[in-house]
Design a protein around this motif. Structure first.
Motif, short mmCIF file in Angstrom:
data_model
loop_
_atom_site.label_atom_id
_atom_site.label_comp_id
_atom_site.label_asym_id
_atom_site.label_seq_id
_atom_site.Cartn_x
_atom_site.Cartn_y
_atom_site.Cartn_z
N GLU A 104 44.32 32.13 42.05
CA GLU A 104 43.26 32.49 41.24
C GLU A 104 41.82 33.54 41.44
O GLU A 104 42.27 33.64 43.13
N ILE A 139 44.01 31.44 30.84
CA ILE A 139 44.38 32.30 30.74
C ILE A 139 46.21 32.07 30.19
O ILE A 139 46.41 31.68 30.72
N THR A 190 44.85 38.03 37.42
CA THR A 190 45.72 36.86 37.74
C THR A 190 47.32 37.06 36.86
O THR A 190 47.87 36.05 37.49
N GLU A 233 39.78 38.98 35.04
CA GLU A 233 40.08 38.07 35.91
C GLU A 233 41.54 37.66 35.45
O GLU A 233 42.43 37.28 36.08
#
Length: 368
Positions: free
Chosen positions: A300, A157, A293, A289
């Motif tokens: 998470e 990420i 995040t 996601e």
């Protein structure tokens, strides 16, 4: 037993075994994050080729200009192909010191190991990078010797890489690999100074192409299934029908959706099996996601598709809080600013911990 062999046999009795490069070296079982594990048949040539490819891509650069013993941290289980090849065999090939961390879940022990040894190379996965960054002692460690941080296993990420760079002075160089390819396929080479969201360039001696549902090669910049041909690609799956494993011209079909840009950099979108189909529109969990995040109260996130009578499927987010005050309403508001309507999760569930494999991959099938 090994003890019996050592006591009952003598070195002069040893009969060398002839090993050809295409002989089967090992069965490397896939992680089983989307289905049942399968044994990838890797030959001696597959494994050694990938070690040499990795050394050419980044191993040599780590050693350049350094006279001291190179140290590589190994916080991943050696039975996982990432650790086996990149930490284990590449470390042996380069003559590096391999610092084996037997229990990476013990973040205190892991951080103390980094403090003690000051490794030149830190390979890890997104969840473990997060764990290290949230340790109160980590930001005060000496990273002056750190030459390369390798991210793999799952998508890194951007927010994690940015924080890692702020603390260590180094970006996380993300790569892409699979059990079926021994494992490394592509990597962001040393010298790249910012996180670009891609998994880098193909390694030497190999080719990547992107194909559509009909098997035709996609144009540059068009999403499709990533297919790989090269010396590190397995023979096939052990005792399985491999009729659909390769394309007609011999490329391994990865099951990953990706896109190549005009400079040859590969960006992964998601696993084909994890894609969510919302009223005919493709939603890729990784994208959702990554957006969620970025919320400062989120530790998470994992996103899966759940059945919906109106649109077939809708995204659902499982969230681990960084701060207990986080609410569903905050997440909904945050998502509305960053995601198109059909990509926004229709429901949220707070959980204490995401289910993961031993190497830190999120088990979306368990969440489903």
């Amino acid at each position: 037993s090994f003890a019996h062999i050592m006591s009952a046999y003598h070195a002069e009795q040893y009969q060398p075994v002839t090993i050809e490069r295409e002989d089967l070296a090992l069965l490397q079982y896939t992680g089983g994050t989307t289905g049942k594990p399968k044994g990838a048949m890797l030959t001696h040539y597959n494994v050694m080729a990938n070690v040499c490819q990795c050394y050419a891509m980044f191993g040599h650069a780590i050693e350049a200009g350094r006279s001291e013993q190179i140290k590589i941290l190994n916080p991943l289980p050696l039975y996982h192909i990432f650790s086996f090849t990149v930490c284990g065999l590449l470390g042996i090939y380069g003559g590096w010191e391999d610092i084996l961390v037997t229990n990476p879940r013990d973040i205190d022990g892991l951080v103390n190991t980094i403090e003690q040894h000051r490794p030149h190379v830190i390979p890890s996965v997104n969840t473990l990078f997060i764990g290290m960054l949230h340790h109160p002692k980590f930001a005060n460690l000496d990273f002056s010797r750190l030459a390369l941080s390798i991210g793999g296993g799952t998508a890194i990420i951007k927010a994690v890489s940015d924080q890692w760079q702020q603390v260590t002075g180094m970006i996380i160089n993300e790569g892409y690999g699979m059990s079926e390819t021994a494992p490394v396929i592509s990597f962001n080479p040393p010298g790249i100074d910012r996180f670009n969201g891609s998994v880098g360039l193909p390694l030497a001696m190999m080719d990547i192409k992107i194909i559509d549902e009909q098997g035709a090669t996609c144009a540059i910049g068009t999403r499709g299934e990533v297919c790989i041909k090269g010396p590190q690609v397995m023979r096939g799956y052990w005792q399985r029908d491999n009729a659909d494993t390769f394309t007609k011209d011999g490329y391994f079909k990865s099951g990953d959706i990706g896109v190549l840009d005009e400079h040859g950099f590969l960006t992964l979108v998601d696993r084909k099996k994890d894609m969510i189909l919302v009223s005919g529109f493709n939603v890729y969990p990784n994208e959702v996601e990554a957006a969620l995040t970025e919320h400062p109260k989120v530790l998470e996130v994992a996103v899966v598709g759940i059945a919906d009578e109106h649109s077939g499927e809708v995204p659902k987010a499982f969230v681990v809080k960084k701060e207990l005050s986080l609410t569903v309403e905050e997440l909904q508001s945050f998502a509305s600013e960053r995601l198109t309507g059909y990509k926004r999760p229709q429901s949220y569930e707070f959980i204490d911990e995401l289910p993961k494999t031993a190497v830190g991959k999120i088990l979306r099938k368990s969440l489903r």
